[in-house]
Motif scaffolding. Structure first.
Motif, PDB file in Angstrom:
ATOM      1  N   GLY A 240       6.722  62.663  -4.216  1.00 17.85           N
ATOM      2  CA  GLY A 240       7.123  62.758  -2.816  1.00 17.85           C
ATOM      3  C   GLY A 240       7.675  61.460  -2.254  1.00 17.85           C
ATOM      4  O   GLY A 240       8.063  61.405  -1.093  1.00 17.85           O
ATOM      5  N   VAL A 241       7.717  60.405  -3.065  1.00 19.89           N
ATOM      6  CA  VAL A 241       8.222  59.106  -2.620  1.00 19.89           C
ATOM      7  C   VAL A 241       9.646  58.922  -3.132  1.00 19.89           C
ATOM      8  O   VAL A 241       9.946  59.239  -4.277  1.00 19.89           O
ATOM      9  N   HIS A 242      10.516  58.412  -2.267  1.00 21.84           N
ATOM     10  CA  HIS A 242      11.823  57.970  -2.746  1.00 21.84           C
ATOM     11  C   HIS A 242      12.283  56.801  -1.892  1.00 21.84           C
ATOM     12  O   HIS A 242      11.774  56.565  -0.801  1.00 21.84           O
ATOM     13  N   PHE A 243      13.237  56.055  -2.421  1.00 21.90           N
ATOM     14  CA  PHE A 243      13.774  54.876  -1.762  1.00 21.90           C
ATOM     15  C   PHE A 243      15.244  55.103  -1.503  1.00 21.90           C
ATOM     16  O   PHE A 243      15.981  55.464  -2.412  1.00 21.90           O
ATOM     17  N   ALA A 244      15.677  54.907  -0.265  1.00 25.18           N
ATOM     18  CA  ALA A 244      17.070  55.114   0.114  1.00 25.18           C
ATOM     19  C   ALA A 244      17.710  53.776   0.453  1.00 25.18           C
ATOM     20  O   ALA A 244      17.120  52.966   1.160  1.00 25.18           O
ATOM     21  N   PHE A 245      18.922  53.582  -0.035  1.00 29.89           N
ATOM     22  CA  PHE A 245      19.666  52.346   0.173  1.00 29.89           C
ATOM     23  C   PHE A 245      20.940  52.661   0.942  1.00 29.89           C
ATOM     24  O   PHE A 245      21.633  53.633   0.647  1.00 29.89           O
ATOM     25  N   LEU A 246      21.224  51.827   1.941  1.00 30.84           N
ATOM     26  CA  LEU A 246      22.394  52.032   2.783  1.00 30.84           C
ATOM     27  C   LEU A 246      23.681  51.666   2.055  1.00 30.84           C
ATOM     28  O   LEU A 246      23.752  50.632   1.389  1.00 30.84           O
ATOM     29  N   ALA A 247      24.683  52.498   2.227  1.00 27.03           N
ATOM     30  CA  ALA A 247      26.023  52.245   1.696  1.00 27.03           C
ATOM     31  C   ALA A 247      26.984  52.191   2.880  1.00 27.03           C
ATOM     32  O   ALA A 247      26.827  52.938   3.845  1.00 27.03           O
ATOM     33  N   ASP A 248      27.983  51.330   2.787  1.00 28.27           N
ATOM     34  CA  ASP A 248      28.934  51.158   3.887  1.00 28.27           C
ATOM     35  C   ASP A 248      29.979  52.264   3.965  1.00 28.27           C
ATOM     36  O   ASP A 248      30.735  52.326   4.933  1.00 28.27           O
TER      37      ASP A 248
ATOM     38  N   ILE B 144      15.553  57.509  -6.317  1.00 30.74           N
ATOM     39  CA  ILE B 144      16.289  56.590  -5.456  1.00 30.74           C
ATOM     40  C   ILE B 144      17.519  57.303  -4.905  1.00 30.74           C
ATOM     41  O   ILE B 144      18.000  58.278  -5.478  1.00 30.74           O
ATOM     42  N   GLU B 145      17.995  56.788  -3.799  1.00 26.58           N
ATOM     43  CA  GLU B 145      19.102  57.417  -3.089  1.00 26.58           C
ATOM     44  C   GLU B 145      20.021  56.343  -2.536  1.00 26.58           C
ATOM     45  O   GLU B 145      19.574  55.265  -2.162  1.00 26.58           O
ATOM     46  N   ALA B 146      21.292  56.656  -2.476  1.00 20.71           N
ATOM     47  CA  ALA B 146      22.232  55.875  -1.675  1.00 20.71           C
ATOM     48  C   ALA B 146      22.720  56.814  -0.580  1.00 20.71           C
ATOM     49  O   ALA B 146      22.978  57.996  -0.830  1.00 20.71           O
ATOM     50  N   MET B 147      22.816  56.282   0.642  1.00 19.74           N
ATOM     51  CA  MET B 147      23.267  57.127   1.741  1.00 19.74           C
ATOM     52  C   MET B 147      24.142  56.342   2.703  1.00 19.74           C
ATOM     53  O   MET B 147      24.012  55.139   2.843  1.00 19.74           O
ATOM     54  N   HIS B 148      25.067  57.077   3.296  1.00 19.21           N
ATOM     55  CA  HIS B 148      25.946  56.523   4.324  1.00 19.21           C
ATOM     56  C   HIS B 148      25.778  57.365   5.582  1.00 19.21           C
ATOM     57  O   HIS B 148      25.722  58.597   5.522  1.00 19.21           O
ATOM     58  N   TRP B 149      25.688  56.698   6.723  1.00 22.28           N
ATOM     59  CA  TRP B 149      25.609  57.359   8.023  1.00 22.28           C
ATOM     60  C   TRP B 149      26.905  57.102   8.753  1.00 22.28           C
ATOM     61  O   TRP B 149      27.221  55.980   9.106  1.00 22.28           O
ATOM     62  N   ASP B 150      27.686  58.166   8.968  1.00 18.04           N
ATOM     63  CA  ASP B 150      28.972  58.066   9.664  1.00 18.04           C
ATOM     64  C   ASP B 150      28.738  58.233  11.168  1.00 18.04           C
ATOM     65  O   ASP B 150      28.593  59.340  11.675  1.00 18.04           O
ATOM     66  N   GLU B 151      28.677  57.092  11.848  1.00 17.79           N
ATOM     67  CA  GLU B 151      28.360  57.081  13.269  1.00 17.79           C
ATOM     68  C   GLU B 151      29.321  57.937  14.091  1.00 17.79           C
ATOM     69  O   GLU B 151      28.937  58.536  15.089  1.00 17.79           O
ATOM     70  N   SER B 152      30.584  58.028  13.659  1.00 13.75           N
ATOM     71  CA  SER B 152      31.553  58.836  14.419  1.00 13.75           C
ATOM     72  C   SER B 152      31.186  60.309  14.377  1.00 13.75           C
ATOM     73  O   SER B 152      31.380  61.034  15.349  1.00 13.75           O
ATOM     74  N   LYS B 153      30.616  60.776  13.289  1.00 11.57           N
ATOM     75  CA  LYS B 153      30.180  62.171  13.199  1.00 11.57           C
ATOM     76  C   LYS B 153      28.888  62.378  13.977  1.00 11.57           C
ATOM     77  O   LYS B 153      28.659  63.440  14.539  1.00 11.57           O
TER      78      LYS B 153
END
Length: 139
Positions: free
Chosen positions: A71-79, A125-134
């Motif tokens: 149930g544990v995972h680590f997410a890393f921010l991508a630009d 592990i995860e990489a994720m991007h958050w698109d602020e415009s969306k």
């Protein structure tokens, strides 16, 4: 930067590995896609970050076997989504197993784009991007 200037609630996380040399080579490759590098390097511990040590890889301090938290995972921010894609490709090339190819994750919000893999020890592990415009257009 003092704590009142830092918007983050986290200082760092550490994961255990049973394959230290292979694990650090893996993280060198996948973090390179996100502009993350080794910021501290010891014989039995490596810390990664953009500025300060945020993600540590090392054998467990108690000398036991490293294990994966269910149930544990680590997410890393991508630009960008392209960097999520690059992280995913680098991870698979370095021996990770697929847990979810890159793509939108509307269940986490319209702005969310991510991928999931398991590292050499089985940590999710995860990489994720958050698109602020969306996010703004649906907020």
């Amino acid at each position: 930067m003092n704590q009142t200037e830092n918007p983050s609630m986290m200082s760092h996380v550490s994961i255990g590995t049973n394959r230290f040399t292979e694990a650090t080579a893996f993280y060198d490759k996948v973090f390179g896609t996100l502009g993350v590098q080794r910021v501290l390097d010891f014989p039995e511990a490596v810390a990664y970050g953009k500025v300060f040590p945020e993600f540590w890889v090392h054998p467990p301090h108690n000398g036991g076997e490293a294990s994966v938290g269910n149930g544990v995972h680590f997410a890393f921010l991508a630009d960008s989504p392209e960097l999520v894609d690059a992280f995913y490709g680098a991870a698979l090339d370095a021996g990770a197993t697929d847990e979810g190819e890159p793509g939108p994750r509307p269940q986490y919000g319209e702005a969310y784009y991510g991928c999931f893999v398991r590292d050499l020890d089985g940590h999710k592990i995860e990489a994720m991007h958050w698109d602020e415009s969306k996010a703004a257009s649906h907020g």
